[in-house]
Design an enzyme around this catalytic site. Structure first.
Site, PDB file in Angstrom:
ATOM      1  N   GLY A 197      31.727 -11.591  18.543  1.00  0.00           N
ATOM      2  CA  GLY A 197      31.065 -11.697  19.851  1.00  0.00           C
ATOM      3  C   GLY A 197      31.563 -10.542  20.696  1.00  0.00           C
ATOM      4  O   GLY A 197      32.773 -10.346  20.841  1.00  0.00           O
ATOM      5  N   LYS A 198      30.620  -9.795  21.245  1.00  0.00           N
ATOM      6  CA  LYS A 198      31.027  -8.584  21.980  1.00  0.00           C
ATOM      7  C   LYS A 198      31.991  -8.926  23.116  1.00  0.00           C
ATOM      8  O   LYS A 198      32.989  -8.240  23.334  1.00  0.00           O
ATOM      9  CB  LYS A 198      29.800  -7.864  22.529  1.00  0.00           C
ATOM     10  CG  LYS A 198      28.912  -7.297  21.420  1.00  0.00           C
ATOM     11  CD  LYS A 198      27.704  -6.593  21.983  1.00  0.00           C
ATOM     12  CE  LYS A 198      26.673  -6.298  20.896  1.00  0.00           C
ATOM     13  NZ  LYS A 198      27.151  -5.472  19.806  1.00  0.00           N
TER      14      LYS A 198
ATOM     15  N   GLY B 122      33.041  10.571  19.155  1.00  0.00           N
ATOM     16  CA  GLY B 122      33.873  10.277  20.321  1.00  0.00           C
ATOM     17  C   GLY B 122      33.045   9.739  21.468  1.00  0.00           C
ATOM     18  O   GLY B 122      32.324   8.755  21.311  1.00  0.00           O
TER      19      GLY B 122
ATOM     20  N   GLY C 287      32.699  -0.302  19.507  1.00  0.00           N
ATOM     21  CA  GLY C 287      32.350  -0.164  20.927  1.00  0.00           C
ATOM     22  C   GLY C 287      33.129  -1.168  21.775  1.00  0.00           C
ATOM     23  O   GLY C 287      33.511  -0.882  22.915  1.00  0.00           O
ATOM     24  N   ASP C 288      33.384  -2.335  21.210  1.00  0.00           N
ATOM     25  CA  ASP C 288      34.135  -3.361  21.944  1.00  0.00           C
ATOM     26  C   ASP C 288      35.600  -2.951  22.099  1.00  0.00           C
ATOM     27  O   ASP C 288      36.210  -3.181  23.151  1.00  0.00           O
ATOM     28  CB  ASP C 288      34.041  -4.707  21.218  1.00  0.00           C
ATOM     29  CG  ASP C 288      32.607  -5.155  21.042  1.00  0.00           C
ATOM     30  OD1 ASP C 288      31.770  -4.827  21.912  1.00  0.00           O
ATOM     31  OD2 ASP C 288      32.310  -5.813  20.029  1.00  0.00           O
TER      32      ASP C 288
ATOM     33  N   THR D 165      32.000  -2.438  12.864  1.00  0.00           N
ATOM     34  CA  THR D 165      31.718  -3.598  13.736  1.00  0.00           C
ATOM     35  C   THR D 165      32.798  -3.711  14.814  1.00  0.00           C
ATOM     36  O   THR D 165      33.987  -3.760  14.507  1.00  0.00           O
ATOM     37  CB  THR D 165      31.698  -4.903  12.903  1.00  0.00           C
ATOM     38  OG1 THR D 165      30.860  -4.715  11.781  1.00  0.00           O
ATOM     39  CG2 THR D 165      31.200  -6.062  13.752  1.00  0.00           C
TER      40      THR D 165
ATOM     41  N   ALA E 235      34.031 -11.598  23.463  1.00  0.00           N
ATOM     42  CA  ALA E 235      35.340 -12.026  22.959  1.00  0.00           C
ATOM     43  C   ALA E 235      36.099 -10.849  22.334  1.00  0.00           C
ATOM     44  O   ALA E 235      37.320 -10.717  22.512  1.00  0.00           O
ATOM     45  CB  ALA E 235      35.169 -13.150  21.940  1.00  0.00           C
TER      46      ALA E 235
ATOM     47  N   ASP F  87      34.599  -0.248   8.455  1.00  0.00           N
ATOM     48  CA  ASP F  87      33.740  -1.229   9.125  1.00  0.00           C
ATOM     49  C   ASP F  87      33.660  -0.862  10.610  1.00  0.00           C
ATOM     50  O   ASP F  87      34.666  -0.939  11.319  1.00  0.00           O
ATOM     51  CB  ASP F  87      34.345  -2.638   8.946  1.00  0.00           C
ATOM     52  CG  ASP F  87      33.484  -3.740   9.559  1.00  0.00           C
ATOM     53  OD1 ASP F  87      32.442  -3.420  10.175  1.00  0.00           O
ATOM     54  OD2 ASP F  87      33.857  -4.912   9.418  1.00  0.00           O
TER      55      ASP F  87
HETATM   56  O1  RIB Z   1      29.932  -5.696  18.784  1.00  0.00           O
HETATM   57  C1  RIB Z   1      30.130  -6.419  17.613  1.00  0.00           C
HETATM   58  C2  RIB Z   1      29.712  -7.851  17.789  1.00  0.00           C
HETATM   59  O2  RIB Z   1      28.323  -7.933  17.982  1.00  0.00           O
HETATM   60  C3  RIB Z   1      30.006  -8.730  16.605  1.00  0.00           C
HETATM   61  O3  RIB Z   1      31.313  -9.252  16.633  1.00  0.00           O
HETATM   62  C4  RIB Z   1      28.904  -9.769  16.665  1.00  0.00           C
HETATM   63  O4  RIB Z   1      29.353 -11.039  17.032  1.00  0.00           O
HETATM   64  C5  RIB Z   1      27.846  -9.210  17.609  1.00  0.00           C
HETATM   65  O5  RIB Z   1      27.628  -9.946  18.743  1.00  0.00           O
END
Ligand code: RIB
Length: 306
Positions: free
Chosen positions: A42-43, A226, A252-253, A249, A45, A247
């Site tokens: 979740g972005k 960057g 960006g968070d 994923t 969290a 990975d």
């Molecule tokens: O930014 C990555 C997130 O996007 C993942 O963890 C996923 O839950 C989606 O919402």
């Protein structure tokens, strides 16, 4: 300014169901994957975890269902020292879930269902600010627009800066994104907000064009290259260190959480962007979203080494 700023992070709390595949399937095609894992995601969290590991005091504004995923995600956040009094648990909504396919080299494809994230009301958003009294608010566009409008309104009334990570589907939240004090977007989101295609290399111009539309600071994250930051101090390109990505994923968070912690510490937009870029570059070397978020000491060590 404090070294441990108070940050309220607003966004989704998901469970990520992640499959490693050689190549993502085309429409109508079935492919055999190599491995499967479940991660906290979740972005919102993920950004909360990144900010907490960067040394900020963090509270999460989010929603979960009364299900096994929800219970586990709440424990994850508490384990990170994140305040969860402002996470609502709903009887009648499922916890958010994301299905993620990761290809070799780390590229991903994500579909998610917000579930209980959409249960968070404008009243809950307003009271989260009253309870947490943050120095900075970091928000994605994952809550319902009315909830985000309430968050923006209460922040403005209290003079609290809002950093908006305008994702997902930024065109739907364009007014909110442009009303934020600071805006963080990737290349695709920048193009969507500007309503035109952007050639690679056009990011400094794009960041300035977005800044002209409202936010005092605009960051465009450009993946393995960057980021570009435009502020009242000018426009700068911040290159990322070369790493072997497994990975992407949550990269960006990782950026957003670390960036917000630095902004809360009173660092300049350029310095905060440098830290965010390092955080993102570390996160892509690890699998999963929340497990990949770096600690402040890891970011500091990398900054010293570069
Ligand atoms: O930014 C990555 C997130 O996007 C993942 O963890 C996923 O839950 C989606 O919402």
């Amino acid at each position: 300014m404090t070294d441990s700023p108070r940050i309220l992070v607003a966004g989704s709390i998901n469970t990520d169901l992640v499959m490693q595949v050689t190549a993502a399937p085309e429409a109508g095609e079935t492919v055999t994957g190599q491995s499967f894992a479940t991660f906290g995601g979740g972005k919102g969290a993920n950004q909360a975890v990144s900010a907490a590991r960067s040394g900020a005091q963090v509270a999460m504004l989010g929603g979960l269902g009364k299900d096994a995923f929800g219970q586990q995600r709440l424990l994850d956040l508490q384990h990170e020292g994140i305040a969860t009094e402002t996470v609502s648990v709903f009887d009648d909504l499922p916890s958010g879930v994301a299905i993620i396919l990761v290809e070799p080299g780390g590229e991903n494809r994500i579909a998610y269902v917000p579930g209980a994230t959409w249960g968070v009301t404008p009243e809950l958003a307003t009271s989260a600010i009253e309870r947490w009294n943050p120095d900075v608010i970091l928000a994605t566009l994952e809550h319902r627009p009315a909830t985000l409008e309430a968050l923006w309104r209460e922040a403005a009334a209290r003079d609290i800066p809002v950093i908006c990570n305008a994702t997902p589907e930024p065109a739907d939240g364009r007014a909110l994104a442009l009303a934020a004090s600071m805006l963080v977007v990737n290349e695709v989101e920048a193009a969507a907000l500007l309503g035109r295609d952007l050639a690679s290399g056009a990011w400094p111009d794009a960041a300035r064009a977005l800044r002209d539309l409202g936010p005092a600071v605009v960051v465009i994250t450009t993946g393995s290259q960057g980021a570009v930051v435009a502020s009242g101090d000018g426009t700068d390109v911040v290159p990322a260190p070369q790493v072997d990505a497994v990975d992407t994923t949550g990269a960006g968070d990782a950026f957003c959480g670390a960036f917000a912690a630095e902004v809360g510490r009173g660092r300049s937009p350029l310095d905060a962007t440098r830290v965010g870029v390092i955080a993102g570059s570390i996160s892509v070397t690890r699998r999963g979203a929340q497990p990949s978020m770096p600690l402040k000491r890891e970011i500091d060590a990398k900054l010293r080494a570069d």
